[in-house]
Design a protein around this motif. Structure first.
Motif, PDB file in Angstrom:
ATOM      1  N   CYS A   1       0.818  -1.208   0.000  1.00 15.27           N
ATOM      2  CA  CYS A   1       0.000   0.000   0.000  1.00 15.27           C
ATOM      3  C   CYS A   1       0.851   1.256   0.000  1.00 15.27           C
ATOM      4  CB  CYS A   1      -0.841   0.068   1.269  1.00 15.27           C
ATOM      5  SG  CYS A   1      -1.972  -1.265   1.466  1.00 15.27           S
TER       6      CYS A   1
ATOM      7  N   TYR B   1       0.376   4.858   1.646  1.00 16.84           N
ATOM      8  CA  TYR B   1      -0.465   5.538   2.627  1.00 16.84           C
ATOM      9  C   TYR B   1       0.280   6.754   3.147  1.00 16.84           C
ATOM     10  CZ  TYR B   1      -3.694   6.156   6.508  1.00 16.84           C
ATOM     11  OH  TYR B   1      -4.617   6.668   7.380  1.00 16.84           O
ATOM     12  N   ASN B   2      -0.328   7.915   3.040  1.00 15.23           N
ATOM     13  CA  ASN B   2       0.307   9.183   3.446  1.00 15.23           C
ATOM     14  C   ASN B   2       1.710   9.328   2.854  1.00 15.23           C
ATOM     15  OD1 ASN B   2      -1.939   9.980   4.873  1.00 15.23           O
ATOM     16  ND2 ASN B   2      -1.195   9.186   6.819  1.00 15.23           N
TER      17      ASN B   2
ATOM     18  N   VAL C   1      -6.773   0.575   8.673  1.00 15.01           N
ATOM     19  CA  VAL C   1      -7.232   1.545   7.684  1.00 15.01           C
ATOM     20  C   VAL C   1      -8.466   0.960   6.999  1.00 15.01           C
ATOM     21  CG1 VAL C   1      -6.655   2.789   5.568  1.00 15.01           C
ATOM     22  CG2 VAL C   1      -4.882   2.381   7.290  1.00 15.01           C
TER      23      VAL C   1
ATOM     24  N   TYR D   1     -11.184   0.837   4.074  1.00 13.83           N
ATOM     25  CA  TYR D   1     -11.279   1.295   2.687  1.00 13.83           C
ATOM     26  C   TYR D   1     -12.670   1.152   2.099  1.00 13.83           C
ATOM     27  CZ  TYR D   1     -10.765  -3.619   1.234  1.00 13.83           C
ATOM     28  OH  TYR D   1     -10.927  -4.970   1.064  1.00 13.83           O
TER      29      TYR D   1
ATOM     30  N   TYR E   1     -10.891   7.482   1.696  1.00 13.80           N
ATOM     31  CA  TYR E   1      -9.536   7.135   1.298  1.00 13.80           C
ATOM     32  C   TYR E   1      -9.438   6.169   0.131  1.00 13.80           C
ATOM     33  CZ  TYR E   1      -8.343   9.202   5.755  1.00 13.80           C
ATOM     34  OH  TYR E   1      -8.204  10.055   6.787  1.00 13.80           O
ATOM     35  N   TRP E   2     -10.420   5.300  -0.058  1.00 13.31           N
ATOM     36  CA  TRP E   2     -10.263   4.197  -1.000  1.00 13.31           C
ATOM     37  C   TRP E   2     -11.438   4.078  -1.955  1.00 13.31           C
ATOM     38  CZ3 TRP E   2      -5.585   2.018  -0.289  1.00 13.31           C
ATOM     39  CH2 TRP E   2      -5.013   2.136   0.972  1.00 13.31           C
TER      40      TRP E   2
ATOM     41  N   GLN F   1      -4.415   7.526  -1.044  1.00 17.76           N
ATOM     42  CA  GLN F   1      -3.785   6.252  -0.859  1.00 17.76           C
ATOM     43  C   GLN F   1      -4.149   5.230  -1.936  1.00 17.76           C
ATOM     44  OE1 GLN F   1      -3.956   8.651   1.072  1.00 17.76           O
ATOM     45  NE2 GLN F   1      -4.706   8.051   3.048  1.00 17.76           N
TER      46      GLN F   1
ATOM     47  N   CYS G   1      -3.517   0.715  -2.899  1.00 14.59           N
ATOM     48  CA  CYS G   1      -3.067  -0.572  -2.388  1.00 14.59           C
ATOM     49  C   CYS G   1      -3.229  -1.633  -3.460  1.00 14.59           C
ATOM     50  CB  CYS G   1      -3.892  -0.940  -1.164  1.00 14.59           C
ATOM     51  SG  CYS G   1      -3.258  -2.352  -0.274  1.00 14.59           S
TER      52      CYS G   1
END
Length: 175
Positions: A103, A105-106, A142, A144, A153-154, A170, A172
């Motif tokens: 992933c 992420y940030n 997290v 999603y 976020y997802w 983000q 993944c």
């Protein structure tokens, strides 16, 4: 060893050095929720210090008013310099198994664990015991997807890949 199942607050108890017991914050984990647990930062073009996670994550559900679920993952993973290695043994009921993912992420790249999905969530939470060290986040949940729709976020899962909503958010993919 005794495990205490607390589903709302993250708590870390350092046993010795990098050996920890952690209650993973699962406050956003509700019915019809799909989520990942970030394990540790992995190589993404810049050499890394020694990041690793060696241990067991247990996810539970069950009470006098809720169905029983038990999903256990044994993980051995490491990333340093320019390489990443990981091994996962998923001990679960039926066809609902843990899966390794990578992933972003940030702005950092992570090895993550996809939580086995059923509509009924792990109301008793998630626990980790083992060795953990990361130059980024570690053992963070997290979410999603909730109620069949993507979260802030997802996007939804397509072809076993997660796609970001924009280049700044983000993403993944499967390992």
């Amino acid at each position: 060893m005794t495990f205490f199942w607390i589903s709302l607050n993250a708590q870390v108890t350092t046993i010795s050095g990098d050996y920890v017991h952690k209650t993973i914050n699962s406050a956003e984990n509700t019915d019809y929720t799909k989520s990942l647990i970030l394990l540790h930062e992995i190589y993404d073009g810049v050499v890394l210090p020694d990041n690793y996670l060696i241990g067991t994550i247990a996810a539970r559900r069950g009470s006098t008013s809720a169905g029983n679920r038990l999903n256990v993952a044994n993980i051995n993973s490491s990333s340093s310099y320019t390489s990443t290695y990981a091994n996962l043994v998923s001990n679960d009921e039926a066809d609902y198994v843990w899966k390794l993912k990578t992933c972003r992420y940030n702005g950092k790249k992570y090895l993550a664990l996809e939580v086995p999905y059923l509509a009924a969530y792990h109301q008793n939470g998630f626990q980790f015991v083992g060795w953990a060290k990361s130059s980024g986040l570690s053992l963070e949940l997290v979410v999603y997807e909730k109620n069949g729709g993507s979260t802030k976020y997802w996007h939804s899962e397509r072809n076993n890949r997660f796609f970001p909503k924009s280049k700044d958010q983000q993403s993944c993919v499967s390992v």
